[in-house]
Design an enzyme around this catalytic site. Sequence first.
Site, PDB file in Angstrom:
ATOM      1  N   THR A  10      10.347  -6.942 -12.519  1.00  8.40           N
ATOM      2  CA  THR A  10       9.756  -8.275 -12.601  1.00  8.40           C
ATOM      3  C   THR A  10       8.731  -8.477 -11.498  1.00  8.40           C
ATOM      4  OG1 THR A  10      11.810  -9.135 -13.525  1.00  8.40           O
ATOM      5  CG2 THR A  10      10.251 -10.741 -12.637  1.00  8.40           C
ATOM      6  N   CYS A  17       3.681   1.600  11.841  1.00  4.61           N
ATOM      7  CA  CYS A  17       4.751   2.442  11.313  1.00  4.61           C
ATOM      8  C   CYS A  17       5.238   3.448  12.347  1.00  4.61           C
ATOM      9  CB  CYS A  17       4.281   3.178  10.064  1.00  4.61           C
ATOM     10  SG  CYS A  17       2.919   4.318  10.353  1.00  4.61           S
ATOM     11  N   SER A  34      -2.958  -3.569   0.288  1.00  8.46           N
ATOM     12  CA  SER A  34      -1.801  -4.344   0.721  1.00  8.46           C
ATOM     13  C   SER A  34      -2.288  -5.708   1.187  1.00  8.46           C
ATOM     14  CB  SER A  34      -1.064  -3.616   1.851  1.00  8.46           C
ATOM     15  OG  SER A  34       0.261  -4.068   1.969  1.00  8.46           O
ATOM     16  N   ALA A  35      -1.755  -6.781   0.587  1.00 12.31           N
ATOM     17  CA  ALA A  35      -2.292  -8.125   0.819  1.00 12.31           C
ATOM     18  C   ALA A  35      -2.154  -8.597   2.256  1.00 12.31           C
ATOM     19  CB  ALA A  35      -1.604  -9.125  -0.121  1.00 12.31           C
ATOM     20  N   HIS A  36      -1.130  -8.140   2.961  1.00  8.81           N
ATOM     21  CA  HIS A  36      -0.906  -8.679   4.304  1.00  8.81           C
ATOM     22  C   HIS A  36      -1.922  -8.180   5.325  1.00  8.81           C
ATOM     23  CE1 HIS A  36       1.086  -5.267   6.532  1.00  8.81           C
ATOM     24  NE2 HIS A  36       1.256  -4.825   5.292  1.00  8.81           N
ATOM     25  N   ASN A  73      -6.662   3.557  10.262  1.00 15.92           N
ATOM     26  CA  ASN A  73      -6.028   2.337  10.775  1.00 15.92           C
ATOM     27  C   ASN A  73      -5.805   2.358  12.284  1.00 15.92           C
ATOM     28  OD1 ASN A  73      -4.114   4.410   9.783  1.00 15.92           O
ATOM     29  ND2 ASN A  73      -2.563   3.080  10.675  1.00 15.92           N
ATOM     30  N   GLY A  92       0.807  -1.212   0.000  1.00 16.15           N
ATOM     31  CA  GLY A  92       0.000   0.000   0.000  1.00 16.15           C
ATOM     32  C   GLY A  92       0.839   1.259   0.000  1.00 16.15           C
ATOM     33  N   THR A  93       1.968   1.224   0.693  1.00 17.22           N
ATOM     34  CA  THR A  93       2.840   2.400   0.753  1.00 17.22           C
ATOM     35  C   THR A  93       3.348   2.775  -0.629  1.00 17.22           C
ATOM     36  OG1 THR A  93       3.533   2.056   3.048  1.00 17.22           O
ATOM     37  CG2 THR A  93       5.051   3.248   1.634  1.00 17.22           C
TER      38      THR A  93
END
Length: 391
Positions: A238, A328, A200-202, A152, A71-72
């Site tokens: 990649t 963070c 963000s997947a996590h 958040n 996300g960042t």
Amino acid sequence: MDKIYLDNAATTPLAEEVIDAMVGTMKMNFGNPSSTHSFGQEAKILIENVRRQVADYLHVTPAEIIFTSCGTESNNMIIKSSVEHLGVERIISSPLEHKCVSESILDMKSRKGVEVNYIRPNEKGDIDLNKLEELLKASDKKTLVSLMHANNEIGNIVDIKKIAALCKANNALYHSDTVKTMAHMEFDFSDTLVDFASCSAHKFHGPKGVGFAFIRKATGLKGIITGGPQERSLRAGTENVAGIVGLGKALELCINNMEAYAAHIREIKEYAIEKLSAEVSNIKFNGRSGELENSVDSVLSVLLPYKNPLIGLQLDMKGIAISQGSACSSGASKPSMVMMMVLSEDEMDHCTPLRISFSHLTTKADIDALANALKEISSDYTIEKTNVEHR
């Protein structure tokens, strides 16, 4: 000692199905997706399948989904490219944004001379949309509005559909940091006309190191990482094939179980509010997090009525993982900007904020253990404080 995890807003545990999907990909699909031979094209097909899956979830076209590392990165790309390539001269935001948004905005102010206007939230953490409309109408400069979907730290949710409509009516672009809500609720970007969003997947039981940006095709946004044609030339490098497959599997699990997960998390939150209120005297809930409307169910921000900067360590020693703010900001010597916005000066000087965050894996027994631990710590602290006062 059994360990309890109550910091799901920082990151979530990987689902077993996600691990299996990623391991299988690493074993069988190691080709470079840019290669034209079969090994590369098999990897490319996996990426494009997930891209279509994400696009279907958001009701957009696959070409509008760009895979990133997190996300960042997505937020940095959107904000900085809007200034660099789309001619944005003014940004409207709030002090409640994640650091990757707030610091990207300040970078554009410092390096590019962008005008920045902030909408100060009220004591509950709410954003005044009348003020937003007033600011939008106050200037003819090309404007980007950056307001997150859900905070958040305190969980407050904004009406992104209404914000998008206001921006559209005033020829402004709208970017929403949706990291906290993506995969946890339904989205329809064919109806909610945001221009940019991030993921963000996590944050939903997927792997770290992979996410995506939604970039509405009509905006013409360009990439800031150059050096290759990957991701429609918007993000050179990649692709993280196994990570993208993991994101797709995690998203699939969340979509298929969204109603059940949401019901469980809401039940846990209700129970936590009741239990903590009963066991910890004078506890307060920050922002809208103590309510069941206008906030995400997975976050409960509490304020303990005493100063104890070591409480995170004390809880960790009891086997309970919890946060005193956003991940963070961990280790910071002063309260986060979010806490500074919603707490009074006296509360910041004499109280202790904690962020409790749940997932579908959280149990009522976890909440019982937390309540007992906080009651014990609070009792010890009260005795110590009383002894000091009577010396």
